[in-house]
Design an enzyme around this catalytic site. Sequence first.
Site, PDB file in Angstrom:
ATOM      1  CB  CYS A 124      -3.389   0.911  -6.392  1.00  0.00           C
ATOM      2  SG  CYS A 124      -4.671   0.227  -5.308  1.00  0.00           S
ATOM      3  CB  CYS A 231       2.287   2.365   0.372  1.00  0.00           C
ATOM      4  SG  CYS A 231       2.412   3.453   1.810  1.00  0.00           S
TER       5      CYS A 231
END
Length: 241
Positions: A124, A231
């Site tokens: 994601c 991330c």
Amino acid sequence: MSTLAASHQADDTSVAALDAALRNATPPEVIEAALQVIGRDRLAVVSSFGSESAALLKVTADVDPAIPVVFLDTGHMFAETLGYRDQLIDILGLRDVRSIEPDAAALAREDADNDLWFSDPDTCCRIRKVEPLARALAPFTGWINGRKRFQGGLRAAIAVVEQDGARMKFNPFANVSREVIAEIYRSANLPQHPLVASGFRSIGCMPCTSRSDAGEDERAGRWRGRGKTECGIHTIATPAV
């Protein structure tokens, strides 16, 4: 500092030498040096418009409000973050803020049900942050971000200047304290991100951000319980696409 940066631009643009020269520099001095070494047309600031972002954006605007600012609008952002982005653009007079979205085809192919954040957060993050940032940074040879060593984890030993693939990455707040950041907010009367008052100390995408206690690591509320703290935009070199 400007003379020092200019000498590096002319004679020695090695990352290690520039990092050594800027190791004890203030955030404005680092940004001024980045401008001289890279040039405005090839330099970008990447900002999440999160809990401490206003400090970096304020310093950037004071140096040159026309430096491009890249914001990754992942499609999972808090509404408060989007409103805060617009508020800071107006307050600080930022002239070139670029809101970058994920590739629609990639989302349709890999996250058609919009729940990839739960089943595979690394993928994601790749399609919503890492790949869009790589595209956004394609015109640039240097970029600035707001990471600090006091945030802990993989950030505890970051340099002021580092190599990121084909680009130089500048971390002007690497060695500052929470007190310095608080003083920037106080002296400039900067608004806090609306979620800070509710206990959010590090703010990213809504599904993967939670409140954290004062005694926890700065980024404890990010991907809580998953053993994930980044991330990928700071752990995977951005390619020269």
